[in-house]
Design a protein around this motif. Structure first.
Motif, PDB file in Angstrom:
ATOM      1  N   SER A 160      67.142  20.871 -28.983  1.00  0.00           N
ATOM      2  CA  SER A 160      68.343  21.241 -29.721  1.00  0.00           C
ATOM      3  C   SER A 160      69.550  20.931 -28.849  1.00  0.00           C
ATOM      4  O   SER A 160      69.438  20.871 -27.623  1.00  0.00           O
ATOM      5  N   THR A 161      70.713  20.776 -29.465  1.00  0.00           N
ATOM      6  CA  THR A 161      71.925  20.518 -28.682  1.00  0.00           C
ATOM      7  C   THR A 161      72.535  21.832 -28.191  1.00  0.00           C
ATOM      8  O   THR A 161      73.489  21.820 -27.425  1.00  0.00           O
ATOM      9  N   THR A 162      71.997  22.959 -28.648  1.00  0.00           N
ATOM     10  CA  THR A 162      72.537  24.254 -28.206  1.00  0.00           C
ATOM     11  C   THR A 162      71.421  25.153 -27.668  1.00  0.00           C
ATOM     12  O   THR A 162      70.277  25.058 -28.118  1.00  0.00           O
ATOM     13  N   PRO A 163      71.758  26.054 -26.725  1.00  0.00           N
ATOM     14  CA  PRO A 163      70.767  27.017 -26.224  1.00  0.00           C
ATOM     15  C   PRO A 163      70.236  27.899 -27.349  1.00  0.00           C
ATOM     16  O   PRO A 163      69.048  28.255 -27.374  1.00  0.00           O
ATOM     17  N   GLU A 164      71.103  28.244 -28.305  1.00  0.00           N
ATOM     18  CA  GLU A 164      70.680  29.086 -29.435  1.00  0.00           C
ATOM     19  C   GLU A 164      69.606  28.375 -30.247  1.00  0.00           C
ATOM     20  O   GLU A 164      68.629  28.984 -30.673  1.00  0.00           O
ATOM     21  N   GLY A 165      69.820  27.085 -30.454  1.00  0.00           N
ATOM     22  CA  GLY A 165      68.848  26.294 -31.215  1.00  0.00           C
ATOM     23  C   GLY A 165      67.504  26.250 -30.523  1.00  0.00           C
ATOM     24  O   GLY A 165      66.458  26.357 -31.171  1.00  0.00           O
ATOM     25  N   LEU A 189      70.641  13.016 -28.740  1.00  0.00           N
ATOM     26  CA  LEU A 189      70.122  13.619 -27.509  1.00  0.00           C
ATOM     27  C   LEU A 189      69.151  12.613 -26.904  1.00  0.00           C
ATOM     28  O   LEU A 189      68.313  12.066 -27.623  1.00  0.00           O
ATOM     29  N   SER A 190      69.272  12.362 -25.601  1.00  0.00           N
ATOM     30  CA  SER A 190      68.417  11.318 -25.029  1.00  0.00           C
ATOM     31  C   SER A 190      66.953  11.734 -25.098  1.00  0.00           C
ATOM     32  O   SER A 190      66.628  12.926 -25.083  1.00  0.00           O
ATOM     33  N   LEU A 191      66.090  10.741 -25.169  1.00  0.00           N
ATOM     34  CA  LEU A 191      64.652  11.037 -25.231  1.00  0.00           C
ATOM     35  C   LEU A 191      64.219  11.745 -23.956  1.00  0.00           C
ATOM     36  O   LEU A 191      63.358  12.628 -23.979  1.00  0.00           O
ATOM     37  N   PHE A 192      64.831  11.368 -22.841  1.00  0.00           N
ATOM     38  CA  PHE A 192      64.515  12.003 -21.564  1.00  0.00           C
ATOM     39  C   PHE A 192      64.847  13.492 -21.625  1.00  0.00           C
ATOM     40  O   PHE A 192      64.039  14.349 -21.264  1.00  0.00           O
ATOM     41  N   GLU A 193      66.048  13.811 -22.114  1.00  0.00           N
ATOM     42  CA  GLU A 193      66.472  15.216 -22.220  1.00  0.00           C
ATOM     43  C   GLU A 193      65.592  15.966 -23.235  1.00  0.00           C
ATOM     44  O   GLU A 193      65.190  17.112 -23.009  1.00  0.00           O
ATOM     45  N   SER A 194      65.269  15.303 -24.329  1.00  0.00           N
ATOM     46  CA  SER A 194      64.400  15.944 -25.330  1.00  0.00           C
ATOM     47  C   SER A 194      63.043  16.283 -24.731  1.00  0.00           C
ATOM     48  O   SER A 194      62.518  17.372 -24.937  1.00  0.00           O
ATOM     49  N   ARG A 195      62.494  15.347 -23.952  1.00  0.00           N
ATOM     50  CA  ARG A 195      61.171  15.607 -23.351  1.00  0.00           C
ATOM     51  C   ARG A 195      61.249  16.754 -22.339  1.00  0.00           C
ATOM     52  O   ARG A 195      60.322  17.539 -22.212  1.00  0.00           O
ATOM     53  N   LYS A 196      62.384  16.852 -21.662  1.00  0.00           N
ATOM     54  CA  LYS A 196      62.574  17.963 -20.715  1.00  0.00           C
ATOM     55  C   LYS A 196      62.595  19.294 -21.486  1.00  0.00           C
ATOM     56  O   LYS A 196      61.960  20.277 -21.089  1.00  0.00           O
ATOM     57  N   GLN A 197      63.316  19.312 -22.606  1.00  0.00           N
ATOM     58  CA  GLN A 197      63.391  20.545 -23.400  1.00  0.00           C
ATOM     59  C   GLN A 197      62.036  20.896 -24.009  1.00  0.00           C
ATOM     60  O   GLN A 197      61.686  22.068 -24.145  1.00  0.00           O
TER      61      GLN A 197
END
Ligand code: ZN
Length: 276
Positions: free
Chosen positions: A75-80, A113-121
């Motif tokens: 998600s683009t937000t911590p809440e999400g 959102l980058s795939l790298f960041e998505s995989r981290k999340q």
């Protein structure tokens, strides 16, 4: 060469495959046809007592192979991200109540959102959920999705990427569901499946076929034999890797849903023996 399947003792069908049937109808008809397993999609449970549904399924002699599906972590937000964790906790509780041994995960991706960041999340979300799942006796199976879904459905597109997450978490509750539709094109498929076997992360195996041309990115999957996937060869690799679970038939198809579902079930069973 891998031998053909001789019977239906390892045949499981996803409820979404015969979407026009309500859960009770699907269970009755699968059972009467000699199918031994069922993977339940959450929408099939809507408005029902989950625990009683699990009992009803077992009373018909069917093994529940999995609950589909959890995931969608980025998600683009911590809440999400927190909302996604909550939803996955509910999904794990539902699997435990149903008596499903695992939850299949479509891990999620967000355009922009980058795939790298998505995989981290995704990894971070799984790290929070893994102990929770283990305590509930439920496993979490990351399903790598075909890269055509990397924009908005999953940033995990290869078994190699899923293994990297599993190897980082090192939780016996987190593994991988291999769906031939998503990974058949991978030139490292045989080695990756073997590695999953060694790492004890091969939790599930899904079959269907890839049609040419594919007219809908989501809902034009083929029945085994209708397309170009070497399903039997891939099943051989999966079995060589030590997998002894069910072969789960998962077909989303407007074409097949529009037809008679009893005939479709018969076709699935023929294709299972002849082309899987
Ligand atoms: Zn699948």
């Amino acid at each position: 060469m891998t031998a053909p399947l001789k019977d239906f003792s390892k045949l499981s069908i996803h409820t979404i495959t015969t979407k026009p049937w309500a859960l009770e109808e699907a269970v009755r008809n699968y059972s009467a046809a000699g199918v031994k397993g069922i993977t339940v999609w959450r929408q099939a449970l809507e408005g029902r007592d989950v625990k009683a549904s699990g009992q009803m399924i077992r009373d018909h002699g069917l093994t529940i192979t999995a609950l589909c599906r959890g995931g969608f972590f980025p998600s683009t937000t911590p809440e999400g991200r927190a909302l996604a964790i909550d939803e996955n906790r509910r999904c794990i509780a539902e699997a435990a109540a149903l008596g499903a041994p695992m939850v299949v995960l479509v891990c999620g991706a967000i355009p922009g959102l980058s795939l790298f960041e998505s995989r981290k999340q995704i990894t971070d979300g799984l790290a929070v959920l893994a102990p929770h799942a283990a305590a509930a006796g439920v496993k979490l199976a990351i399903e790598p999705l075909h890269p055509m879904y990397a924009d908005d459905r999953s940033a995990v597109n290869t078994i190699g990427q899923a293994r990297a997450i599993c190897n980082e978490l090192k939780s016996p509750a987190v593994g991988i569901a291999v769906d031939v539709y998503h990974v058949w094109w991978d030139d490292r498929l045989e080695q990756e499946i073997a590695a999953c076997g060694r790492e004890k992360t091969l939790f599930g195996f899904h079959i269907c076929d890839w049609r040419t041309p594919t007219t809908d990115l989501l809902n034009d999957r083929g029945l085994m034999g209708e397309g170009c996937i070497p399903i039997r060869q891939i099943r051989g690799w999966v079995e060589q890797a030590g997998f002894t679970g069910f072969n789960e038939v998962e077909i989303f198809s407007h074409r097949h849903w529009a037809g008679d579902q009893h005939e479709f079930l018969q076709s699935i069973q023929h294709a299972y023996l002849d082309r899987s």
